[in-house]
Enzyme design. Structure first.
Site, PDB file in Angstrom:
ATOM      1  CE  LYS A 126     -11.827  38.012 -45.591  1.00  0.00           C
ATOM      2  NZ  LYS A 126     -12.076  37.007 -44.523  1.00  0.00           N
ATOM      3  CG  ASN A 149     -15.567  40.579 -47.420  1.00  0.00           C
ATOM      4  OD1 ASN A 149     -16.681  40.283 -47.849  1.00  0.00           O
ATOM      5  ND2 ASN A 149     -15.116  40.145 -46.257  1.00  0.00           N
ATOM      6  CG  HIS A 196     -17.544  31.336 -46.030  1.00  0.00           C
ATOM      7  ND1 HIS A 196     -18.686  31.830 -45.429  1.00  0.00           N
ATOM      8  CD2 HIS A 196     -16.557  32.220 -45.745  1.00  0.00           C
ATOM      9  CE1 HIS A 196     -18.401  32.966 -44.823  1.00  0.00           C
ATOM     10  NE2 HIS A 196     -17.123  33.220 -44.990  1.00  0.00           N
TER      11      HIS A 196
END
Length: 478
Positions: A126, A149, A196
């Site tokens: 990302k 983020n 996660h």
């Protein structure tokens, strides 16, 4: 400046006392003065929060701070939750019970300034893709900023956006879980691998959060989706079934659709609306590995869609340097190269990083805080690619055993060494490395057993490399 929405927000509740919560409060406090769009701002800091300089500064701006508790009371028109607070938590539930709606920080920023958003999500890649997309837009003379983020609050850029400027948002699964209306003009989904799970509750919930990036997109928007990944391929099919325009992203084959991004003959090619653009050779990229070919293709598709010219994109691809802690070259000593990939906090990242170097030329440093991840695929990749592995930290012994078990089954594998901490692991790696090798910090674990974060771990590693290089230079000068 770009226009900002004038929707009245009313009584707003903010959850979380960290960087995100503070940034949200500061933005909202400005709206109580400018136009009265916010009638009150209340911050609940959470059970571990306490009075300090940050809370006092917010109170001076008119924010009511409630600290040391998650027992939310009151009646609110809107609640904005920090990304570290799961929807399954009692804190979130308490806020939802007394709020008309609960959203996340990127969602608030989008509502405030909904024009010209690009978004990037996925388990890995990302940050590189987000940074590269911004770099390509800037190379084309377009105003663009990386947010989300990547470490820059979206809401902090809303009031300072230049007219015509783009926000390129790196969005985590946590952040996407809190979206409701978010609609990027184009968005990329790079990959979905286990991560996660403890926050989302299941792999299915994690994958669904990632796919939310496309939830509100429609005619005229572009979904850039990897078709080399099973879960992403399924998401691409669902997007297409909704009538979305899908750009199929692949480094394994050449998709046949009108919109695609792929590798042909070791060159990066993007096809949009049937028109192909041959951008550059894969070898022109300064970022290494096949996974970075994918990142470069995704960024190129987003930038071209946003209006960047092909020549500018090609030049931008060739001038983009590796990002800190992501397969970052950081020195050479005794004919051995050193690479910092501290951002590799899951096994999939390490497996991709290993392919960026010739087989059997890597001494990889693995370990850190043990997240209990399945190590089967990591062990197989290390046995196939690495010459040696130094396993350290809390997870070191479990990783070492997994590698040794895989090597015994396969009949061959890397030399496996053990060390207590990163400093000792570095010394062991230097001792076993040979000229032409690469010592790669790619830990497959978070850093919290020894360091505050992965950045601190990466900088510590680079400091060890700098010490080694300085000692070699001093010895050569004697």
């Amino acid at each position: 400046m770009a226009s900002v929405n004038n929707e009245k927000l009313g009584r707003v509740l903010v959850l979380g006392m960290g960087k995100t919560g503070e940034g949200i409060c500061r933005y909202l406090a400005s709206l109580t003065v400018e136009g009265g769009r916010v009638s009150s701002v209340t911050l609940y800091g959470g059970a571990k929060s306490a009075e300090g300089d940050a809370s006092r500064a917010l109170e001076a701006l008119g924010v009511r701070c409630v600290l040391g508790t998650e027992d939310v009371r009151g009646d609110y028109d809107l609640a904005v939750a920090s990304p570290g607070i799961p929807e399954t938590s009692a804190f979130y539930a308490a806020a939802a019970a007394c709020s008309a709606e609960v959203i996340g920080e990127p969602e608030l920023a989008f509502r405030e300034s909904p024009e010209r958003w690009l978004a990037v999500t996925g388990t890995n890649g990302k940050t590189t893709t987000t940074s590269l997309t911004t770099h390509l837009l800037e190379a084309a003379g377009m105003a663009a900023e990386s947010v989300g983020n990547i470490g820059v609050l979206c809401i902090g850029k809303v009031g300072r956006r230049p007219e015509g400027g783009w926000l390129v948002a790196e969005l985590s699964s946590f952040q996407l879980a809190g979206t409701r209306r978010l609609r990027p003009r184009a968005a990329a989904l790079l990959n979905i691998t286990p991560d996660h799970i403890e926050w989302h509750g299941s792999m299915e919930a994690y994958a669904a959060a990632k796919e939310k990036v496309f939830a509100n997109m429609g005619a005229g928007d572009l979904a850039v989706v990897s078709v080399d990944d099973d879960r992403c391929r399924a998401a691409a099919a669902r997007c297409a079934a909704r009538g979305l325009r899908v750009c199929e992203l692949s480094v394994e084959g050449e998709p046949a659709g009108a919109d695609a991004a792929f590798v042909r003959g070791e060159r990066l090619v993007v096809r949009l609306a049937g028109a192909e653009t041959d951008l550059c050779a894969c070898s022109d990229l300064r970022i290494r590995g096949r996974h970075n070919w994918q990142n470069a293709l995704a960024a190129s598709a987003l930038a071209l869609f946003a209006g960047a010219g092909a020549d500018e994109v090609a030049r931008g691809l060739a001038s983009f340097d590796p990002i800190e802690h992501r397969i970052e070259p950081c020195g050479e000593a005794g004919g051995v190269r050193f690479v910092n990939d501290s951002k590799a906090t899951n096994t999939d990242s390490v497996e991709k990083a290993l392919t960026a170097f010739p087989p059997r030329s890597v001494v990889v440093l693995l370990g850190g805080h043990d997240k209990g991840t399945d190590l089967t695929s990591l062990a197989a990749a290390c046995c196939a690619e690495a010459r040696a592995a130094v396993c350290f930290g809390e997870a070191g012994e479990r990783i070492a055993r997994a590698l040794e078990d895989e090597a015994s089954r396969e009949g061959e594998g890397p030399r496996v060494l053990r060390a207590a901490h990163l400093r000792e692991a570095f010394g062991a790696a230097v001792a076993v490395a040979e000229p032409g090798d690469t010592v790669l910090l790619s830990p497959a674990c978070s850093s919290f057993d020894e360091f505050a974060n992965m950045g601190e771990r990466g900088r510590f590693f680079k400091g060890l490399v700098a010490e080694l290089c300085a000692a070699e230079a001093q010895k050569a000068g004697e």
